[in-house]
Enzyme design. Structure first.
Site, PDB file in Angstrom:
ATOM      1  N   PHE A  95      91.988 -99.569  -4.509  1.00  0.00           N
ATOM      2  CA  PHE A  95      92.872-100.651  -4.082  1.00  0.00           C
ATOM      3  C   PHE A  95      93.963-100.146  -3.133  1.00  0.00           C
ATOM      4  CE2 PHE A  95      94.016 -99.368  -8.461  1.00  0.00           C
ATOM      5  CZ  PHE A  95      95.248 -98.765  -8.233  1.00  0.00           C
ATOM      6  N   GLN A 138      89.248 -86.500 -15.624  1.00  0.00           N
ATOM      7  CA  GLN A 138      87.813 -86.746 -15.571  1.00  0.00           C
ATOM      8  C   GLN A 138      87.225 -86.348 -14.218  1.00  0.00           C
ATOM      9  OE1 GLN A 138      86.938 -90.780 -16.659  1.00  0.00           O
ATOM     10  NE2 GLN A 138      84.756 -90.623 -16.216  1.00  0.00           N
ATOM     11  N   ASP A 198      94.724 -94.281 -24.996  1.00  0.00           N
ATOM     12  CA  ASP A 198      95.108 -93.299 -23.986  1.00  0.00           C
ATOM     13  C   ASP A 198      95.706 -93.962 -22.736  1.00  0.00           C
ATOM     14  OD1 ASP A 198      95.280 -90.536 -23.293  1.00  0.00           O
ATOM     15  OD2 ASP A 198      93.629 -90.785 -21.897  1.00  0.00           O
ATOM     16  N   GLY A 250     101.309 -92.870 -18.844  1.00  0.00           N
ATOM     17  CA  GLY A 250     102.142 -93.148 -17.682  1.00  0.00           C
ATOM     18  C   GLY A 250     101.479 -92.986 -16.335  1.00  0.00           C
TER      19      GLY A 250
END
Length: 463
Positions: A247, A169, A333, A336
């Protein structure tokens, strides 16, 4: 008479190198021999001896095995740092290299990747102070750039690619000088300053309407359920843009200006020493002749990472809750690269969650699950047996599965309805979409409770 003889071998193939830096200290040297695509990594003794120092990943420990790191392990780690899809195409074309040239790409983008490390020229030292003021991105300029994305990709600003984190994205990394509700401003950054937030605008396609609202709702629902999740907000230009607090960054104010500490995180592909092409369990796709191949990141592979963590009981519980939450929101979706770990010298620690989206709201998109529940690759196919099979494969006690499923279903049923009316969603179209999300999640909560109850009753010998 003429002919073609064998090419003269190069006596010494050229080797390129980059230095890796973290916390103002050189960590390692990354070398690449392009002709044979050989990669190597050598840690600095001073870094290894430093208290609290950490390796790049479990596959690249300070002390390599006698035979060296696994073939391709260094390349796999690096490749997992790069953007994918159109973002990768844009990056490669902008810097005029092949998108398969991993070394060239990390050379161009490596100053601001995910995690703690900067990739830097071996003959230079990263700057310790900011040489130029951060470049502000105003609300009006961002809106103009969003409107012109077909002509000028959002990843490119002032002639430089700014998209250097994994994913498909559109994203833009920025520094936010203070909270939005306190008049915070957005800035592009140059080393040593690092970004603190990620901007994710609404995609320019009709297949996924209200994607910003979708992700904001799902992330906020997780927050209300007291689950570990990244902070998000909707920033409007007035076009909706999801603002995600990183984060892996800690911002503070130093004597000479803002300081951003970089924390080291890796995704599940890196933790498993798998390439980005293995982020889906069916790594070769779902064609009839290859659908039996399931060598990519599955729930079982993900739960295997528990053995690499510092607190195994807490990590197993976090992974179980993450899996159950994906079921509740309908995120087919969840692959991993959508789960990450902090890296410490002692081991891994699950990081806050991100990229929580109800993909099943979009009928034009394939809803095959990135990770199967047992052998079920669609939500509709998930049965009590599939849940029990999941628990068996992942080493999860089925009574624990039942208790957590019931608890999370109850919390989702309580918070989803009130969240659908939140003031963050400003018009009827957005509120209609959140009501759609609410109804789906409430239904999934009831279904999960029933399935988990039944799964706990299945005899172990049947699994």
């Amino acid at each position: 008479m003429s002919g073609f003889g064998a090419p003269t071998p190069t006596a010494h193939p050229p080797i390129h190198a980059l230095a890796l830096w973290a916390d103002g200290q050189k960590v390692a040297t990354l070398a690449h021999e392009p002709l044979n695509d050989r990669w190597s990594l050598d840690y600095e003794a001073a870094w290894v001896a430093r208290p609290g120092a950490f390796a790049l990943s479990p596959a690249l420990p300070f002390q390599p095995p006698a035979a060296g790191y696994a073939v391709g392990a260094v390349k796999r780690f690096v490749e997992n740092l790069l953007p994918e899809g159109r973002a990768l195409d844009i990056t490669a074309s902008t810097i005029h290299v092949s998108k398969s040239n991993i070394y060239a790409l990390i050379s161009a983008l490596g100053a601001e990747t995910t995690g703690a490390f900067r990739f830097w020229r071996v003959d230079q030292t990263p700057p310790a102070v900011v040489s130029t003021p951060p470049r502000e991105v105003t609300r009006g300029e961002l809106d103009k750039r969003l409107a012109e994305r077909d002509q000028m990709p959002l990843a490119v600003w002032d002639g430089k690619v700014r998209m250097s984190i994994a994913g498909v994205q559109d994203k833009l990394m920025v520094y936010l000088d203070r909270p939005l509700d306190e008049g915070g401003r957005l800035f592009l950054v140059e080393p040593p300053l690092a970004s603190t937030h990620i901007l994710k605008p609404e995609p320019g396609r009709e297949l996924t309407p209200h994607l910003v609202v979708n992700e904001h709702y799902c992330m906020t629902l997780a927050r209300h359920m007291k689950l570990p999740v990244a902070d998000v907000a909707i920033y409007r230009t007035p076009r909706p843009v999801l603002l995600v607090r990183r984060f892996d960054r800690i911002a503070s104010q130093g004597d000479a200006g803002p300081v951003v500490q970089r924390l080291h995180v890796i995704d599940a592909c890196q933790a498993s020493d798998l390439p980005v092409t293995y982020k889906y369990e069916r790594n070769l796709g779902n064609g009839e002749h290859v659908r039996h191949v399931r060598d990519g990141v599955s729930f079982e592979v993900l739960f295997d990472r528990v053995e690499q963590t510092v607190n195994k009981a807490a990590a197993r519980m976090t992974l179980l809750r993450w899996a159950l939450f994906q079921f509740l929101i309908g995120n087919s979706d969840a692959h991993g690269k959508n789960f990450s770990f902090f890296v410490h010298r002692e081991g891994l620690e699950p990081a806050p969650w991100y990229d929580l989206v109800s993909v099943v709201q979009y009928p034009s998109i394939d809803h095959e699950l990135a990770m199967a529940w047992g052998d079920a690759f669609t939500l509709e196919e998930v049965t009590a047996f599939a849940l029990a099979d999941f628990a068996q494969r992942c080493g999860v006690d089925r009574q624990l599965l039942k208790r957590e499923a019931r608890r999370m279903a109850k919390l989702a049923g309580e918070h989803a309805p009130q969240l659908a009316q939140a003031a963050d969603y400003i018009d009827e179209a957005e509120r209609a979409f959140t009501r759609q999300l609410r109804d789906f999640i409430v239904g999934q909560a009831a279904r999960l409770t029933q399935l988990a109850d039944a799964a706990a009753k299945i005899k172990g010998e049947y699994l």
